[in-house]
Design an enzyme around this catalytic site. Structure first.
Site, PDB file in Angstrom:
ATOM      1  N   SER A 184       3.196  -2.351  10.314  1.00  0.00           N
ATOM      2  CA  SER A 184       4.634  -2.376  10.590  1.00  0.00           C
ATOM      3  C   SER A 184       5.303  -3.713  10.268  1.00  0.00           C
ATOM      4  O   SER A 184       6.215  -4.153  10.975  1.00  0.00           O
ATOM      5  CB  SER A 184       4.915  -1.960  12.045  1.00  0.00           C
TER       6      SER A 184
ATOM      7  N   GLU B  20      -5.626  -4.976  10.288  1.00  0.00           N
ATOM      8  CA  GLU B  20      -4.575  -3.988  10.509  1.00  0.00           C
ATOM      9  C   GLU B  20      -4.881  -3.168  11.763  1.00  0.00           C
ATOM     10  O   GLU B  20      -5.650  -2.198  11.701  1.00  0.00           O
ATOM     11  CB  GLU B  20      -4.515  -3.016   9.328  1.00  0.00           C
TER      12      GLU B  20
ATOM     13  N   HIS C 188      -9.707   1.081   4.577  1.00  0.00           N
ATOM     14  CA  HIS C 188      -8.437   1.316   5.277  1.00  0.00           C
ATOM     15  C   HIS C 188      -8.674   2.274   6.437  1.00  0.00           C
ATOM     16  O   HIS C 188      -9.463   3.217   6.329  1.00  0.00           O
ATOM     17  CB  HIS C 188      -7.391   1.884   4.315  1.00  0.00           C
TER      18      HIS C 188
ATOM     19  N   LYS D 220      -0.062   4.292  -0.213  1.00  0.00           N
ATOM     20  CA  LYS D 220      -0.745   5.479   0.349  1.00  0.00           C
ATOM     21  C   LYS D 220      -0.487   6.669  -0.579  1.00  0.00           C
ATOM     22  O   LYS D 220      -0.587   6.523  -1.786  1.00  0.00           O
ATOM     23  CB  LYS D 220      -0.267   5.754   1.770  1.00  0.00           C
TER      24      LYS D 220
ATOM     25  N   ASN E 120       0.856  -1.190   0.000  1.00  0.00           N
ATOM     26  CA  ASN E 120       0.000   0.000   0.000  1.00  0.00           C
ATOM     27  C   ASN E 120       0.895   1.243   0.000  1.00  0.00           C
ATOM     28  O   ASN E 120       1.517   1.552   1.004  1.00  0.00           O
ATOM     29  CB  ASN E 120      -0.902  -0.010   1.247  1.00  0.00           C
TER      30      ASN E 120
ATOM     31  N   GLY F 214       2.183   2.103  10.564  1.00  0.00           N
ATOM     32  CA  GLY F 214       3.138   3.204  10.420  1.00  0.00           C
ATOM     33  C   GLY F 214       3.852   3.586  11.700  1.00  0.00           C
ATOM     34  O   GLY F 214       4.487   4.639  11.775  1.00  0.00           O
TER      35      GLY F 214
ATOM     36  N   GLU G 190      -7.045   4.648   7.616  1.00  0.00           N
ATOM     37  CA  GLU G 190      -6.789   6.080   7.358  1.00  0.00           C
ATOM     38  C   GLU G 190      -8.000   6.726   6.704  1.00  0.00           C
ATOM     39  O   GLU G 190      -8.294   7.902   6.936  1.00  0.00           O
ATOM     40  CB  GLU G 190      -5.508   6.250   6.525  1.00  0.00           C
TER      41      GLU G 190
HETATM   42  C1  PEP Z   1      -0.905   0.149   5.911  1.00  0.00           C
HETATM   43  O1  PEP Z   1      -1.094   1.347   5.902  1.00  0.00           O
HETATM   44  O2  PEP Z   1      -1.712  -0.588   5.333  1.00  0.00           O
HETATM   45  C2  PEP Z   1       0.259  -0.385   6.625  1.00  0.00           C
HETATM   46  C3  PEP Z   1       0.237  -1.617   7.001  1.00  0.00           C
HETATM   47  O3  PEP Z   1       1.304   0.489   6.878  1.00  0.00           O
HETATM   48  P1  PEP Z   1       2.713   0.144   7.604  1.00  0.00           P
HETATM   49  O4  PEP Z   1       3.220  -1.112   6.992  1.00  0.00           O
HETATM   50  O5  PEP Z   1       3.574   1.325   7.320  1.00  0.00           O
HETATM   51  O6  PEP Z   1       2.408  -0.031   9.050  1.00  0.00           O
END
Ligand code: PEP
Length: 235
Positions: A193, A157, A88, A8, A6, A163, A90
């Protein structure tokens, strides 16, 4: 195993093309038994490659219309995009997408037959209340979602792991995926992460069918490094 990246709001059209070229070259040598997906920003949507599915991070539930700033099915179809990421955290949090609206998107794109990577995840205060609270919170994020949709992929997630450089503990991932597996027979991804150092342990957890990766996917070498950790090249 599924590896999904992803981006973003990172990468441009040009750098996404270069990324896909590089990742393709890295993967070519290895013949990985993986399904690989890349979700670039909307301006960088382009055709999928032989081993890499390009998907959209979001789309509006309509073919086209008076929805300023959005892209819909017609815009996806131009690039042959048939995979979309929905829900997601976000978008739920920053853009305040409601469960009702996300379910409307899900229904529209499922009706069109697209593959849907559907994201759920709890905030830290819910995680701190324990597994039962987490389960209750997550199941509410499936309101209006057809769990039997044959092209559904679910990504768990935890919001606090996205992040932050702080992935969920293996036992937290295992317990949550086992809970989701009770009612979801489709692939379950973990996201939050994931990086080349923790991927091996995460990939080995029961009911983890893949990963959704943000930060550590932005560099094709790093994204590829995760694949080679899970399936080391044969020599
Ligand atoms: C994400 O935004 O889907 C994600 C998993 O980000 P990160 O790997 O940076 O935690």
């Amino acid at each position: 195993m599924i590896f999904a990246a992803n981006f973003k709001m990172h990468h441009t059209r040009q750098s996404t093309a270069e990324y896909l070229d590089r990742l393709e070259a890295l993967m070519e040598a290895a013949e990985y038994p993986f399904k690989v997906m890349v979700f670039p920003p909307a301006t960088a949507l382009q055709s999928s490659r032989d081993w890499i599915t390009v998907g959209a991070q979001n789309a509006y539930p309509a073919k086209e219309g008076a929805y300023t700033g959005e892209i819909g099915l017609s815009q996806l179809e131009e690039f042959g995009i048939d995979t979309v990421l929905l829900g997601h955290s976000e978008r739920r949090r920053i853009l305040e997408e409601s469960q009702e609206f996300i379910a409307e998107k899900f229904a529209f794109f499922a009706e069109q037959g697209l593959q849907i990577v559907y994201c759920v995840g709890e905030p830290l205060e819910v995680r701190q209340e324990g597994d039962e609270a987490v389960a209750e919170y997550l199941w509410e994020q499936f309101d209006g979602i057809d769990l039997d949709y044959e092209r559904l992929i679910v990504a768990y997630e935890p919001v606090w792991a996205i992040g932050t450089g702080r992935a969920a503990k293996e036992e937290e991932i295992a317990a949550t995926h086992a809970e989701l597996r009770r009612r979801i027979k489709r692939p379950l991804l973990y996201g939050g992460s994931v990086n080349p150092l923790n991927i091996k342990a995460i990939a080995a957890i029961a009911d983890v069918d893949g990963v959704l990766v943000g930060s550590a996917s932005l560099d094709p070498e790093s994204f590829h490094a995760m694949m080679s950790v899970v399936a080391p090249p044969q020599v």
